[in-house]
Design a protein around this motif. Structure first.
Motif, PDB file in Angstrom:
ATOM      1  N   LEU A 229      -7.777  -2.847   7.130  1.00 43.50           N
ATOM      2  CA  LEU A 229      -6.946  -4.052   7.123  1.00 43.50           C
ATOM      3  C   LEU A 229      -7.585  -5.046   8.086  1.00 43.50           C
ATOM      4  O   LEU A 229      -7.621  -4.804   9.296  1.00 43.50           O
ATOM      5  CB  LEU A 229      -5.516  -3.731   7.577  1.00 43.50           C
ATOM      6  CG  LEU A 229      -4.751  -2.666   6.792  1.00 43.50           C
ATOM      7  CD1 LEU A 229      -3.391  -2.410   7.445  1.00 43.50           C
ATOM      8  CD2 LEU A 229      -4.569  -3.094   5.348  1.00 43.50           C
ATOM      9  N   ARG A 230      -8.103  -6.151   7.537  1.00 41.23           N
ATOM     10  CA  ARG A 230      -8.838  -7.106   8.360  1.00 41.23           C
ATOM     11  C   ARG A 230      -8.196  -8.480   8.251  1.00 41.23           C
ATOM     12  O   ARG A 230      -8.135  -9.065   7.158  1.00 41.23           O
ATOM     13  CB  ARG A 230     -10.294  -7.183   7.907  1.00 41.23           C
ATOM     14  CG  ARG A 230     -11.046  -5.871   8.063  1.00 41.23           C
ATOM     15  CD  ARG A 230     -12.401  -5.919   7.403  1.00 41.23           C
ATOM     16  NE  ARG A 230     -13.096  -4.636   7.490  1.00 41.23           N
ATOM     17  CZ  ARG A 230     -14.097  -4.265   6.692  1.00 41.23           C
ATOM     18  NH1 ARG A 230     -14.526  -5.099   5.735  1.00 41.23           N
ATOM     19  NH2 ARG A 230     -14.658  -3.074   6.823  1.00 41.23           N
TER      20      ARG A 230
ATOM     21  N   ILE B 184       0.861  -1.186   0.000  1.00 37.27           N
ATOM     22  CA  ILE B 184       0.000   0.000   0.000  1.00 37.27           C
ATOM     23  C   ILE B 184       0.893   1.229   0.000  1.00 37.27           C
ATOM     24  O   ILE B 184       1.665   1.444   0.932  1.00 37.27           O
ATOM     25  CB  ILE B 184      -0.922   0.003   1.229  1.00 37.27           C
ATOM     26  CG1 ILE B 184      -1.774  -1.266   1.263  1.00 37.27           C
ATOM     27  CG2 ILE B 184      -1.807   1.246   1.222  1.00 37.27           C
ATOM     28  CD1 ILE B 184      -2.572  -1.421   2.547  1.00 37.27           C
ATOM     29  N   GLY B 185       0.808   2.034  -1.049  1.00 37.45           N
ATOM     30  CA  GLY B 185       1.585   3.265  -1.150  1.00 37.45           C
ATOM     31  C   GLY B 185       2.493   3.260  -2.357  1.00 37.45           C
ATOM     32  O   GLY B 185       3.389   2.423  -2.471  1.00 37.45           O
TER      33      GLY B 185
ATOM     34  N   THR C   3       3.213   4.254   3.607  1.00 35.98           N
ATOM     35  CA  THR C   3       2.522   5.516   3.344  1.00 35.98           C
ATOM     36  C   THR C   3       3.224   6.734   3.935  1.00 35.98           C
ATOM     37  O   THR C   3       2.810   7.875   3.669  1.00 35.98           O
ATOM     38  CB  THR C   3       1.085   5.430   3.879  1.00 35.98           C
ATOM     39  OG1 THR C   3       1.097   4.869   5.200  1.00 35.98           O
ATOM     40  CG2 THR C   3       0.229   4.536   2.991  1.00 35.98           C
ATOM     41  N   ASN C   4       4.237   6.553   4.742  1.00 37.96           N
ATOM     42  CA  ASN C   4       5.100   7.635   5.227  1.00 37.96           C
ATOM     43  C   ASN C   4       4.345   8.880   5.664  1.00 37.96           C
ATOM     44  O   ASN C   4       3.460   8.799   6.498  1.00 37.96           O
ATOM     45  CB  ASN C   4       6.191   7.925   4.200  1.00 37.96           C
ATOM     46  CG  ASN C   4       7.446   7.102   4.468  1.00 37.96           C
ATOM     47  OD1 ASN C   4       8.055   7.205   5.529  1.00 37.96           O
ATOM     48  ND2 ASN C   4       7.810   6.254   3.518  1.00 37.96           N
TER      49      ASN C   4
ATOM     50  N   LEU D 229      -5.150   3.391   8.924  1.00 31.65           N
ATOM     51  CA  LEU D 229      -5.348   1.991   8.561  1.00 31.65           C
ATOM     52  C   LEU D 229      -4.904   1.059   9.685  1.00 31.65           C
ATOM     53  O   LEU D 229      -5.479  -0.011   9.865  1.00 31.65           O
ATOM     54  CB  LEU D 229      -4.570   1.657   7.283  1.00 31.65           C
ATOM     55  CG  LEU D 229      -5.239   1.999   5.950  1.00 31.65           C
ATOM     56  CD1 LEU D 229      -4.320   1.656   4.798  1.00 31.65           C
ATOM     57  CD2 LEU D 229      -6.575   1.274   5.815  1.00 31.65           C
ATOM     58  N   TRP D 230      -3.849   1.452  10.411  1.00 30.69           N
ATOM     59  CA  TRP D 230      -3.422   0.636  11.539  1.00 30.69           C
ATOM     60  C   TRP D 230      -3.388   1.491  12.797  1.00 30.69           C
ATOM     61  O   TRP D 230      -2.846   2.597  12.783  1.00 30.69           O
ATOM     62  CB  TRP D 230      -2.048   0.005  11.304  1.00 30.69           C
ATOM     63  CG  TRP D 230      -1.750  -1.032  12.343  1.00 30.69           C
ATOM     64  CD1 TRP D 230      -0.915  -0.914  13.421  1.00 30.69           C
ATOM     65  CD2 TRP D 230      -2.363  -2.315  12.443  1.00 30.69           C
ATOM     66  NE1 TRP D 230      -0.960  -2.057  14.180  1.00 30.69           N
ATOM     67  CE2 TRP D 230      -1.839  -2.948  13.604  1.00 30.69           C
ATOM     68  CE3 TRP D 230      -3.296  -3.018  11.671  1.00 30.69           C
ATOM     69  CZ2 TRP D 230      -2.225  -4.228  13.995  1.00 30.69           C
ATOM     70  CZ3 TRP D 230      -3.678  -4.289  12.065  1.00 30.69           C
ATOM     71  CH2 TRP D 230      -3.135  -4.880  13.216  1.00 30.69           C
ATOM     72  N   PRO D 231      -3.973   1.021  13.899  1.00 34.54           N
ATOM     73  CA  PRO D 231      -4.072   1.855  15.110  1.00 34.54           C
ATOM     74  C   PRO D 231      -2.716   2.355  15.598  1.00 34.54           C
ATOM     75  O   PRO D 231      -1.760   1.594  15.733  1.00 34.54           O
ATOM     76  CB  PRO D 231      -4.686   0.885  16.137  1.00 34.54           C
ATOM     77  CG  PRO D 231      -5.410  -0.136  15.315  1.00 34.54           C
ATOM     78  CD  PRO D 231      -4.608  -0.295  14.061  1.00 34.54           C
TER      79      PRO D 231
END
Length: 427
Positions: free
Chosen positions: A213-214, A36-37, A239-240, A246-248
């Motif tokens: 994201l699951r 992703i990115g 994703t910088n 997307l992630w906690p």
């Protein structure tokens, strides 16, 4: 199509090589690894995974290079914030030397890819110069040079006269040159990496925003904003400075600071031959550093810190006009042709971070303002690690995600830090 979001206006968007044709994800998709990115980190990771024979998909929410990778200064600078002795203190003698050699060679990864994949991106390797803004900074810069010389790096000290001649400006003291460095047209380079990914078999999709994201047993489920979903055995998040939720906690593990740039019109012949001889690039020793270079069109490009918010008018760039006038008063009257900015991902320890917060999920984050070389190399090292499972493939350890304390107050403490650095830069 290349995605619904137009590229932000910039010198690079106006002069880049054409973008490859990349469609939006049209139907549900299954892959081994999804990245992703679509910046330096994501493209490099995807390319090296595909070259290792791993089925790889890359998705980008906007266009390839839409984020900082298409808006950076284009300077390919070796190393990280820490000098070799600092890396020994961080990692221990042996691991520190290994890290110093690895980070010092990051430009090699860029220029090797440019050559191997025939990427047209104005690649120039004339060196990176660090001029000192004060006598105290001069001593520190020359010590930095000495440390890299001791490791066999192609570096050399420059006295004040040599520095003035090379820069075309007497505004600085002595410093040093690192001949491993250079420059590229960053958006052209990013688009060239995308072409290399396609040629290597990467499934590449633009205009495809992942919304969650699951974990689902041995697979991950990734729904997208426009409907189709992705199933993958492994996920790599790259994703910088444009990291969301997307992630906690990941977004709160960095400060996404703005870096702004201006570019003059092509300089007249009377100035062209005297400013930044041979195509060197430069960034100074200030805490609030200035960085500058030329492009192949003859423009002078000056960059530095930006406002915390996105720029809204030419007035937001006035501090860069003052920097230009301070370094090159002879060019201060040149019209400004382009103004733009992008977000830089800064970690609390100023190191690039690799996280594995869940089985099958890897994160690469922390470009630190040296993203071209650093993130290109980190993508290669991360791909090797994912293939082999050997953490020794990377110069930094895999760490847990740690949120920056009181991250919600980042505007306040970034402003306080900037004020402090302004005072420090007077020394």
């Amino acid at each position: 199509m290349t995605g619904p979001t137009p590229m932000p206006p910039s010198l690079w968007a106006a002069t880049a090589e054409p973008a490859p044709e990349i469609d939006r994800l049209a139907s549900d998709h299954t892959t081994d690894v999804v990245v992703i990115g679509g910046g330096y980190a994501g493209l490099s990771t995807a390319l090296h995974l595909a070259e290792a024979g791993i089925q790889t998909t890359l998705v980008e929410a906007h266009q390839i290079g839409w984020g900082a990778s298409g808006r950076s200064g284009g300077q390919v600078i070796p190393g990280i914030k820490y000098d070799p002795e600092g890396m020994r203190e961080l990692f221990g003698t042996d691991a520190g030397d290994k890290a110093a050699h690895a980070f010092g060679a990051t430009p090699d990864h860029v220029f090797d890819l440019v050559e191997r994949h025939y990427i047209t991106c104005e690649a120039t390797r004339a060196g990176w110069v660090q001029p000192a803004h004060s006598k105290l900074a001069e001593r520190k810069a020359l010590e930095r040079c000495r440390q890299w010389q001791a490791l066999g790096a192609d570096v050399a000290p420059l006295d004040a006269d040599q520095m003035a001649d090379l820069l075309g400006s007497p505004a600085y003291h002595a410093g040093w040159i690192d001949r491993r460095g250079g420059s590229i047209q960053p958006l052209s380079y990013t688009r060239g990496l995308a072409r290399a990914c396609l040629a290597a078999g990467v499934s590449l999709y633009g205009g495809t925003a992942v919304t969650a994201l699951r974990a689902d047993g041995a697979r991950w489920q990734l729904p997208t904003a426009h409907g189709p979903g992705i199933r993958a055995r492994r996920v790599v998040l790259c994703t910088n400075g444009y990291t969301g939720d997307l992630w906690p906690g990941l977004r709160k593990s960095i400060v996404a600071a703005n870096s702004f740039q201006i570019a003059t019109v092509p300089l007249p012949a009377t100035l062209d031959a005297t400013i930044l001889k041979g195509g060197v690039v430069a960034s100074d020793t200030r805490k609030l550093l200035a960085y500058w270079r030329r492009d192949q069109g003859g423009r002078l490009i000056v960059g530095g810190r930006g406002t915390f918010n996105e720029p809204s008018s030419a007035a937001d760039f006035n501090h860069l006009n003052r920097i230009l006038a301070r370094i090159y008063p002879q060019a201060a009257d040149q019209p400004i042709e382009y103004r733009w900015g992008g977000r830089v991902a800064i970690t609390q320890d100023f190191l690039p971070h690799v996280h594995q917060p869940a089985d099958g999920l890897s994160v690469l984050i922390g470009c630190q303002g040296r993203g071209i070389g650093l993130q290109t190399a980190m993508g290669r090292w991360l791909a090797a690690y994912l293939e082999s499972g050997q953490a020794s493939d990377m110069p930094v350890p895999v760490t847990a995600v740690h949120q920056i304390p009181m991250h919600s107050l980042r505007r306040f403490y970034v402003s306080a830090m900037l004020a402090y650095y302004k005072v420090r830069d007077l020394v």
